[in-house]
Design a protein around this motif. Structure first.
Motif, short mmCIF file in Angstrom:
data_model
loop_
_atom_site.label_atom_id
_atom_site.label_comp_id
_atom_site.label_asym_id
_atom_site.label_seq_id
_atom_site.Cartn_x
_atom_site.Cartn_y
_atom_site.Cartn_z
N GLU A 133 0.67 -15.50 4.37
CA GLU A 133 1.75 -14.63 3.91
C GLU A 133 1.86 -13.39 4.80
N CYS A 134 2.99 -12.71 4.70
CA CYS A 134 3.14 -11.44 5.39
C CYS A 134 2.30 -10.42 4.63
N THR A 135 1.30 -9.87 5.29
CA THR A 135 0.43 -8.89 4.66
C THR A 135 0.67 -7.54 5.31
N GLU A 136 1.13 -6.58 4.52
CA GLU A 136 1.34 -5.23 5.02
C GLU A 136 -0.01 -4.51 5.07
N PHE A 137 -0.10 -3.49 5.93
CA PHE A 137 -1.36 -2.78 6.13
C PHE A 137 -1.92 -2.22 4.83
N TYR A 138 -1.07 -1.65 3.97
CA TYR A 138 -1.56 -1.01 2.75
C TYR A 138 -2.30 -2.00 1.84
N LYS A 139 -1.99 -3.31 1.97
CA LYS A 139 -2.66 -4.29 1.11
C LYS A 139 -4.16 -4.38 1.40
N LEU A 140 -4.58 -3.90 2.58
CA LEU A 140 -6.00 -3.91 2.91
C LEU A 140 -6.80 -2.99 1.99
N ARG A 170 7.65 -2.22 12.98
CA ARG A 170 8.84 -3.08 13.12
C ARG A 170 8.87 -4.21 12.10
N THR A 171 7.74 -4.90 11.93
CA THR A 171 7.72 -6.12 11.12
C THR A 171 7.08 -5.94 9.75
N LYS A 172 6.26 -4.92 9.58
CA LYS A 172 5.49 -4.64 8.36
C LYS A 172 4.35 -5.63 8.13
N CYS A 173 4.21 -6.68 8.97
CA CYS A 173 3.20 -7.71 8.75
C CYS A 173 2.05 -7.58 9.74
N LEU A 174 0.82 -7.73 9.23
CA LEU A 174 -0.34 -7.74 10.10
C LEU A 174 -0.28 -8.96 11.00
N PRO A 175 -0.59 -8.79 12.30
CA PRO A 175 -0.58 -9.95 13.19
C PRO A 175 -1.79 -10.85 12.93
N PRO A 176 -1.77 -12.08 13.46
CA PRO A 176 -2.89 -12.99 13.28
C PRO A 176 -4.17 -12.39 13.84
N GLY A 177 -5.28 -12.74 13.23
CA GLY A 177 -6.58 -12.25 13.68
C GLY A 177 -7.50 -12.03 12.49
#
Length: 176
Positions: free
Chosen positions: A18-25, A105-112
């Motif tokens: 899923e698209c995970t935004e930084f704040y979800k961490l 730009r995307t709000k989503c964490l990149p793969p990794g």
């Protein structure tokens, strides 16, 4: 005094695709097994390992409430509906400017791989060092997905209907 058994941070659960935004961490829940209210601040530290295997410090910061994050007895749920009211002041420094730009730009964490440490300190410490109340460190993986490709209509095909039906390839995990 370390309250590691009395206050427990449960890290967030999110799907690798899923698209995970930084704040979800730094969402999840905090359980307070005592009868007192703790006035706290949260320190977050995030390391990032790229799909190529390069590890670097992604970000760190201090998150406070107004003026503190008050943890009452019981369970405090911190999710996308409540995190802004609980974590009112978020001072986060990004060390990887490329990922910071991508997130804006995307709000989503990149793969990794993301190695995250969340530490609760008593409120008011200007530089959180020494005794902390509790700490939770965890790892979350974000998967690299295959590219989305248009199946029909074919590329460069002229569309002659008002409401065309577009068909795309399925998004699947990508194995280099």
């Amino acid at each position: 005094i370390n309250y590691a058994q009395d206050i427990v941070i449960q890290p967030p659960i999110f799907a690798p695709f899923e698209c995970t935004e930084f704040y979800k961490l730094y969402t999840g829940s905090i359980s307070n097994f005592t009868n007192e209210i703790f006035k706290t601040q949260l320190v977050i530290e995030v390391e990032y390992t790229s799909p190529a295997g390069l590890t670097s410090k992604l970000a760190d910061g201090i998150i406070t409430g107004n003026p503190s994050i008050d943890i009452p007895p019981g369970v405090t749920i911190i999710d996308n509906a409540t995190y802004e009211s609980i974590y009112r002041k978020r001072k986060i420094t990004f060390y990887n400017k490329e990922i910071e730009s991508l997130l804006s730009r995307t709000k989503c964490l990149p793969p990794g791989q993301y190695d995250v440490c969340l530490t609760l300190y008593p409120a008011g410490l200007t530089t959180p060092q020494g005794e902390f109340l509790t700490q939770t460190c965890y790892t979350r993986d974000k998967e690299l997905l295959s590219q989305l490709l248009l199946v029909s209509p074919f590329e460069e095909e002229e569309i002659k209907v008002d409401l065309p039906l577009f068909t795309w390839t399925a998004v699947t995990p990508f194995s280099p």
